[in-house]
Design a protein around this motif. Structure first.
Motif, short mmCIF file in Angstrom:
data_model
loop_
_atom_site.label_atom_id
_atom_site.label_comp_id
_atom_site.label_asym_id
_atom_site.label_seq_id
_atom_site.Cartn_x
_atom_site.Cartn_y
_atom_site.Cartn_z
N PHE A 1 81.04 92.39 -73.06
CA PHE A 1 82.09 92.84 -71.86
C PHE A 1 81.66 94.46 -71.67
CE2 PHE A 1 84.30 92.28 -75.76
CZ PHE A 1 84.89 93.73 -75.79
N ASP A 2 80.33 94.95 -72.15
CA ASP A 2 80.45 96.50 -72.03
C ASP A 2 80.12 96.82 -70.47
OD1 ASP A 2 78.37 94.92 -73.21
OD2 ASP A 2 77.05 96.55 -72.54
N ALA A 3 80.05 95.84 -69.65
CA ALA A 3 80.13 96.18 -68.01
C ALA A 3 81.27 96.18 -67.51
CB ALA A 3 79.41 95.12 -67.21
N ILE A 4 82.45 95.93 -68.50
CA ILE A 4 83.98 96.00 -67.92
C ILE A 4 84.66 97.07 -68.68
CG2 ILE A 4 86.12 94.63 -67.89
CD1 ILE A 4 84.39 92.26 -67.72
N ASP A 5 85.54 97.98 -67.99
CA ASP A 5 86.41 98.77 -68.61
C ASP A 5 87.65 98.29 -68.70
OD1 ASP A 5 88.22 100.94 -69.08
OD2 ASP A 5 87.32 102.09 -67.72
N LEU A 6 88.09 97.78 -69.97
CA LEU A 6 89.17 96.99 -70.20
C LEU A 6 90.49 98.01 -70.00
CD1 LEU A 6 88.35 95.21 -73.54
CD2 LEU A 6 88.14 94.33 -71.29
N ALA A 7 90.45 99.23 -70.41
CA ALA A 7 91.63 100.15 -70.16
C ALA A 7 91.95 100.25 -68.63
CB ALA A 7 91.40 101.70 -70.62
N ALA A 8 90.76 100.36 -67.83
CA ALA A 8 91.27 100.29 -66.28
C ALA A 8 91.60 98.82 -65.76
CB ALA A 8 89.73 100.54 -65.52
N CYS A 9 91.22 97.86 -66.43
CA CYS A 9 91.83 96.56 -65.85
C CYS A 9 93.23 96.62 -66.35
CB CYS A 9 90.84 95.42 -66.71
SG CYS A 9 89.29 95.24 -65.99
N THR A 10 93.47 96.87 -67.49
CA THR A 10 94.84 96.96 -68.05
C THR A 10 95.76 97.68 -67.20
OG1 THR A 10 94.10 96.20 -70.22
CG2 THR A 10 96.34 97.16 -69.87
N ALA A 11 95.44 98.68 -66.77
CA ALA A 11 96.03 99.77 -66.03
C ALA A 11 96.30 99.24 -64.45
CB ALA A 11 95.42 101.28 -65.88
N ALA A 12 95.54 98.45 -64.18
CA ALA A 12 95.57 97.69 -62.68
C ALA A 12 96.35 96.54 -62.84
CB ALA A 12 94.21 97.48 -62.12
N GLY A 13 96.59 96.01 -64.01
CA GLY A 13 97.39 94.71 -64.17
C GLY A 13 96.12 93.44 -64.01
N VAL A 14 95.09 93.72 -64.13
CA VAL A 14 93.98 92.53 -63.88
C VAL A 14 93.58 92.19 -65.58
CG1 VAL A 14 91.41 92.45 -63.47
CG2 VAL A 14 93.09 93.89 -62.02
N ILE A 15 93.65 90.69 -65.68
CA ILE A 15 93.38 90.46 -66.79
C ILE A 15 91.80 90.17 -66.87
CG2 ILE A 15 93.10 87.72 -66.41
CD1 ILE A 15 95.24 89.26 -69.03
N ALA A 16 91.06 90.45 -68.24
CA ALA A 16 89.85 90.45 -68.44
C ALA A 16 89.29 89.36 -69.27
CB ALA A 16 89.27 91.73 -68.76
N VAL A 17 88.53 88.56 -68.99
CA VAL A 17 88.09 87.46 -69.97
C VAL A 17 86.41 87.41 -70.16
CG1 VAL A 17 89.94 85.83 -69.15
CG2 VAL A 17 87.79 85.76 -67.92
N ASN A 18 86.18 86.61 -71.20
CA ASN A 18 84.72 86.64 -71.45
C ASN A 18 84.49 84.82 -71.86
OD1 ASN A 18 85.68 86.42 -74.22
ND2 ASN A 18 84.28 87.89 -74.95
N GLN A 19 83.18 84.73 -72.23
CA GLN A 19 82.88 83.09 -72.58
C GLN A 19 82.52 83.21 -74.19
OE1 GLN A 19 84.05 82.02 -70.01
NE2 GLN A 19 83.78 83.89 -68.90
N THR A 20 83.38 83.99 -74.89
CA THR A 20 83.09 84.10 -76.43
C THR A 20 82.64 82.45 -77.10
OG1 THR A 20 83.61 84.82 -78.44
CG2 THR A 20 85.51 84.05 -77.17
N GLY A 21 81.80 82.50 -77.61
CA GLY A 21 81.41 81.07 -78.49
C GLY A 21 80.23 80.36 -77.63
N GLY A 22 80.21 80.72 -76.41
CA GLY A 22 79.27 80.05 -75.53
C GLY A 22 77.77 80.07 -76.16
N ASN A 23 77.49 81.13 -76.49
CA ASN A 23 75.96 81.07 -76.90
C ASN A 23 76.07 81.58 -78.38
OD1 ASN A 23 76.91 83.60 -77.29
ND2 ASN A 23 75.22 84.81 -75.79
N ARG A 24 76.74 81.03 -79.34
CA ARG A 24 76.80 81.20 -80.77
C ARG A 24 75.78 80.48 -81.36
NH1 ARG A 24 79.77 77.27 -84.20
NH2 ARG A 24 80.50 79.02 -85.42
#
Length: 347
Positions: free
Chosen positions: A89-112
């Motif tokens: 998720f390095d294309a996403i600034d998690l702190a900026a999302c949190t400050a905006a009230g936007v939830i961020a998600v990924n697809q962890t496990g999909g390519n394990r």
């Protein structure tokens, strides 16, 4: 088709047609692909109407002006969720999302499975010197085959940094196929959880000093950037192997070159790079005991289809009012629920 569908904007390249197909099957959703060549100012009308952003996982696949950060989110007043296409998720600034009230998600496990198999393939090729002898035989006749003697994986110790979905899959493969003891460094997991996944919890110095193979499977975060450098390579066993299919920037490439060139490390398998793709003249690519791939460990037909369906189904569930399944910033959940209510008119 409903008159006012919830809108998803996709920023990036190809995932798999299954993503588009799954979204298209929902009459209340509309998908738009963002032209990465256009400036942000030319995209504001579309972004202002967007409720969800799907973005490539790799930072290198996204131009700077379309990285999901404060500036982009300011142009997206109706966005409630940002979704990474893979585990990274390095294309996403998690702190900026949190400050905006936007939830961020990924697809962890999909390519394990894909990354786990790629990692094991690199380990086998390094130990058996398969890639090295293949290249040598294309240049000159090899009369002394003993000069290219390799070794077995059986019974060797593997140290895994990051013991989540992929790290634990590598542990399963190594211990199950080759009876390899597994050491694990993951500060977010307790010893019992790591033991249940087949490893023994240790600190990073012990892992480096005791492992015949060190394999990285952690995300790139402010904590992990530069985590493996000259000091860490020096702690590794003489003749050990280093493998990474995590993210570029976690390991220092110059120090890795020095550790390999000096003979301290026997070889390295590198799938991820500080700058992707690396130039053909990159120093690591000049070494015969380096196996290189251009961030393709997780890029398989099966994995891409699985990730695409996971991403689409998670966005569908969220936009229809369900809780996110694979949250990256759970601390934003209360603000996200309030933003969702204001934007979409229901809880």
């Amino acid at each position: 088709m409903v008159s006012n569908p919830k809108r998803i904007s996709f920023i990036g390249g190809f995932i798999h047609p299954a993503f588009d197909q799954t979204i298209a099957a929902c009459g209340d959703l509309a998908l738009t692909r963002i032209d990465r060549e256009r400036p942000l100012s030319a995209l504001c009308e579309n972004l202002a109407a967007t409720h969800a952003i799907q973005v490539d996982s790799a930072r290198s696949d996204i131009p700077d002006h379309l990285l999901v950060g404060r500036e982009l989110l300011a142009a997206c007043p109706n966005v409630v969720v940002v979704s990474a296409s893979g585990a990274g998720f390095d294309a996403i600034d998690l702190a900026a999302c949190t400050a905006a009230g936007v939830i961020a998600v990924n697809q962890t496990g999909g390519n394990r499975e894909a990354v786990g198999e790629h990692t094991l393939g690199m380990m086998l090729s390094l130990a058996k010197r398969i890639a090295e002898t293949d290249r040598a035989m294309r240049i000159a006749r090899i009369d002394d085959r003993v000069a290219y003697m390799g070794d077995d994986l059986y019974g060797k110790t593997v140290g895994i940094v990051g013991f989540g979905n992929t790290g634990s899959r590598v542990a399963e493969l190594c211990s199950g196929l080759f009876a390899m003891p597994v050491l694990a460094y993951d500060p977010y997991l307790d010893a019992e959880t790591i033991a249940a996944r087949g490893g023994r919890k240790v600190d990073l110095p012990e892992l480096l000093q005791s492992s015949d193979f060190v394999s990285l499977h952690c995300p790139l975060t402010p904590e992990t950037r530069g985590m493996i450098g000259a000091r860490e390579y020096a702690l590794m066993k003489q003749g050990a192997f280093f493998v990474t299919a995590a993210r570029g920037g976690i390991h220092d490439e110059t120090s890795l070159y020095d550790a390999l060139r000096s003979g301290h490390l026997a070889g390295a398998g590198v799938d991820v790079w500080e700058t992707e793709p690396p130039e053909p003249g990159h120093p690591l690519l000049s070494l015969p005991n380096v196996i290189a791939s251009p961030h393709t460990a997780g890029v398989t037909h099966s994995a891409r289809r699985r990730l695409a369906i996971m991403a689409a189904e998670q966005l569908i569930a969220i936009l229809r009012g369900g809780d996110p399944q694979r949250m990256l910033n759970p601390e934003a959940l209360p603000a996200f629920r309030e933003r969702f209510r204001k934007v979409l008119g229901h809880a």
